[in-house]
Motif scaffolding. Structure first.
Motif, PDB file in Angstrom:
ATOM      1  N   SER A 184       0.690  -1.288  -0.001  1.00 34.45           N
ATOM      2  CA  SER A 184       0.083  -0.301   0.185  1.00 34.45           C
ATOM      3  C   SER A 184       1.032   1.212   0.052  1.00 34.45           C
ATOM      4  O   SER A 184       0.377   2.502  -0.471  1.00 34.45           O
ATOM      5  N   GLY A 185       2.406   0.688   0.420  1.00 33.69           N
ATOM      6  CA  GLY A 185       2.831   2.371   0.882  1.00 33.69           C
ATOM      7  C   GLY A 185       1.937   3.836   1.485  1.00 33.69           C
ATOM      8  O   GLY A 185       1.719   3.759   1.744  1.00 33.69           O
ATOM      9  N   LEU A 208       1.775  -9.468  13.390  1.00 29.96           N
ATOM     10  CA  LEU A 208       2.153  -8.197  12.144  1.00 29.96           C
ATOM     11  C   LEU A 208       2.663  -8.825  10.913  1.00 29.96           C
ATOM     12  O   LEU A 208       3.592 -10.011  10.734  1.00 29.96           O
ATOM     13  N   PRO A 209       2.771  -8.015  10.103  1.00 28.35           N
ATOM     14  CA  PRO A 209       3.613  -8.302   9.273  1.00 28.35           C
ATOM     15  C   PRO A 209       5.071  -8.770   9.033  1.00 28.35           C
ATOM     16  O   PRO A 209       5.520  -7.739   9.937  1.00 28.35           O
ATOM     17  N   GLU A 210       5.660  -9.857   9.073  1.00 29.57           N
ATOM     18  CA  GLU A 210       7.346  -9.814   8.805  1.00 29.57           C
ATOM     19  C   GLU A 210       7.556 -10.268  10.188  1.00 29.57           C
ATOM     20  O   GLU A 210       6.603 -10.322  11.689  1.00 29.57           O
ATOM     21  N   GLU A 211       8.795 -10.610  10.936  1.00 28.63           N
ATOM     22  CA  GLU A 211       8.875 -10.750  12.339  1.00 28.63           C
ATOM     23  C   GLU A 211       8.739  -8.923  12.983  1.00 28.63           C
ATOM     24  O   GLU A 211       8.244  -8.182  12.750  1.00 28.63           O
ATOM     25  N   GLU A 212       8.393  -9.430  14.513  1.00 30.94           N
ATOM     26  CA  GLU A 212       8.303  -8.386  16.004  1.00 30.94           C
ATOM     27  C   GLU A 212       9.292  -8.294  16.342  1.00 30.94           C
ATOM     28  O   GLU A 212      10.691  -8.416  16.536  1.00 30.94           O
ATOM     29  N   ILE A 213      10.044  -6.656  15.846  1.00 31.36           N
ATOM     30  CA  ILE A 213      10.963  -5.642  16.379  1.00 31.36           C
ATOM     31  C   ILE A 213      10.178  -4.618  17.581  1.00 31.36           C
ATOM     32  O   ILE A 213       9.790  -4.148  17.457  1.00 31.36           O
ATOM     33  N   PRO A 214      10.739  -4.926  18.524  1.00 34.99           N
ATOM     34  CA  PRO A 214      10.841  -4.162  20.185  1.00 34.99           C
ATOM     35  C   PRO A 214      10.632  -2.593  19.245  1.00 34.99           C
ATOM     36  O   PRO A 214      11.657  -2.642  18.364  1.00 34.99           O
ATOM     37  N   PHE A 233      -0.768  -4.064   5.301  1.00 38.28           N
ATOM     38  CA  PHE A 233      -1.780  -5.378   6.238  1.00 38.28           C
ATOM     39  C   PHE A 233      -2.690  -4.992   6.313  1.00 38.28           C
ATOM     40  O   PHE A 233      -3.940  -5.495   5.714  1.00 38.28           O
ATOM     41  N   LYS A 234      -2.949  -3.559   7.184  1.00 36.71           N
ATOM     42  CA  LYS A 234      -4.453  -3.168   7.317  1.00 36.71           C
ATOM     43  C   LYS A 234      -5.040  -3.141   6.333  1.00 36.71           C
ATOM     44  O   LYS A 234      -6.152  -3.966   5.937  1.00 36.71           O
ATOM     45  N   GLU A 235      -4.873  -2.733   5.022  1.00 32.85           N
ATOM     46  CA  GLU A 235      -5.019  -2.376   3.721  1.00 32.85           C
ATOM     47  C   GLU A 235      -5.417  -3.909   3.404  1.00 32.85           C
ATOM     48  O   GLU A 235      -6.688  -4.344   2.534  1.00 32.85           O
ATOM     49  N   LEU A 236      -4.823  -5.176   3.405  1.00 33.93           N
ATOM     50  CA  LEU A 236      -5.190  -6.261   2.853  1.00 33.93           C
ATOM     51  C   LEU A 236      -6.359  -7.463   3.800  1.00 33.93           C
ATOM     52  O   LEU A 236      -7.594  -7.601   3.110  1.00 33.93           O
ATOM     53  N   ILE A 237      -6.578  -6.803   4.920  1.00 41.19           N
ATOM     54  CA  ILE A 237      -7.468  -7.069   6.119  1.00 41.19           C
ATOM     55  C   ILE A 237      -9.125  -6.422   5.833  1.00 41.19           C
ATOM     56  O   ILE A 237     -10.289  -7.088   5.345  1.00 41.19           O
ATOM     57  N   TYR A 238      -8.863  -4.919   5.415  1.00 41.62           N
ATOM     58  CA  TYR A 238     -10.298  -4.335   4.747  1.00 41.62           C
ATOM     59  C   TYR A 238     -10.525  -4.855   3.364  1.00 41.62           C
ATOM     60  O   TYR A 238     -11.643  -4.740   3.191  1.00 41.62           O
ATOM     61  N   ALA A 239      -9.554  -5.275   2.144  1.00 42.61           N
ATOM     62  CA  ALA A 239     -10.801  -5.255   1.423  1.00 42.61           C
ATOM     63  C   ALA A 239     -10.517  -6.890   1.441  1.00 42.61           C
ATOM     64  O   ALA A 239     -11.461  -7.509   0.715  1.00 42.61           O
ATOM     65  N   ARG A 262      -3.420 -10.896  -3.227  1.00 47.22           N
ATOM     66  CA  ARG A 262      -4.349 -11.464  -3.765  1.00 47.22           C
ATOM     67  C   ARG A 262      -4.824 -12.827  -2.789  1.00 47.22           C
ATOM     68  O   ARG A 262      -5.785 -12.774  -2.408  1.00 47.22           O
ATOM     69  N   GLU A 263      -3.495 -13.530  -3.304  1.00 48.84           N
ATOM     70  CA  GLU A 263      -3.405 -14.865  -2.229  1.00 48.84           C
ATOM     71  C   GLU A 263      -4.399 -14.907  -1.158  1.00 48.84           C
ATOM     72  O   GLU A 263      -4.956 -15.709  -0.389  1.00 48.84           O
ATOM     73  N   MET A 264      -3.544 -13.882  -0.373  1.00 47.73           N
ATOM     74  CA  MET A 264      -4.173 -13.737   1.635  1.00 47.73           C
ATOM     75  C   MET A 264      -5.735 -13.279   1.080  1.00 47.73           C
ATOM     76  O   MET A 264      -5.794 -14.170   2.293  1.00 47.73           O
TER      77      MET A 264
END
Length: 190
Positions: free
Chosen positions: A5-6, A63-69, A88-94, A135-137
């Motif tokens: 989404s950038g 969360l997308p990819e690894e979680e970093i403090p 990630f949010k945009e894919l969930i909303y889609a 799209r796959e997700m």
């Protein structure tokens, strides 16, 4: 590699909303459900599912990819993390907007709506600029949203959000509903 989404934020989700096929399907669902006394499949439901899924994912630490403090993230990495979270949010909303969009085909032809929705969504997602991975997700969430799942995988949270979005506890026709008691949302909860 461009983020899903950038800087566009939720632009592609808004493209879904404005997509001609999406609006045509939505109108057919409205017509079929005009006199339905039970839960309807409306934009409010679609967005409730998206919002609840996103909240559940954040609470579960999905969360997308690894979680970093946060304190260990340099400024440039923090911007990248924000972009991943936005994607990630945009894919969930889609997925939320599209998960029931094939409901009219269940009414008209008996096709399970999760299958019909995935078929319709595939073209819409492509038209709206989602990558193959995105799209796959989204299609996986749509196809699996009617299958009871346990745990904290995103598809399990999406299933849970779909049920939590229904306010069975305040429904005037709850007694007539054919949903099993185990699926009904009889209390306010997350």
């Amino acid at each position: 590699m461009r983020a899903e989404s950038g800087a566009m934020g939720m632009e592609r989700v808004n493209r879904i909303w404005r997509h001609r096929t999406y609006q045509e399907c939505l109108e057919k669902i409205r017509a079929h459900e005009e006199t339905r006394e039970f839960c309807r499949h409306t934009p409010e439901h679609f967005l409730d599912v998206a919002r609840l899924t996103y909240m559940l994912a954040l609470e579960e630490g999905i969360l997308p990819e690894e979680e970093i403090p946060r304190e260990e993230i340099p400024a440039e990495a923090s911007a990248e993390r924000k972009n991943r979270l936005s994607e990630f949010k945009e894919l969930i909303y889609a997925a939320g907007l599209l998960h029931d969009i094939g409901r009219h085909l269940q009414y008209e032809k008996g096709i399970p709506h999760e299958k019909a929705s995935a078929e319709i969504a595939e073209k819409i997602l492509s038209d709206c600029g989602f990558s193959e991975g995105g799209r796959e997700m989204v299609l996986h969430l749509i196809r699996s949203h009617r299958t009871a799942q346990e745990g904290t995988e995103l598809s399990a949270l999406f299933y849970r959000a779909d049920k939590l979005s229904r306010n069975c506890f305040s429904c005037p026709v709850q007694e007539k509903c054919d949903w099993p008691e185990t699926k009904k949302n009889l209390e306010i909860k997350l």
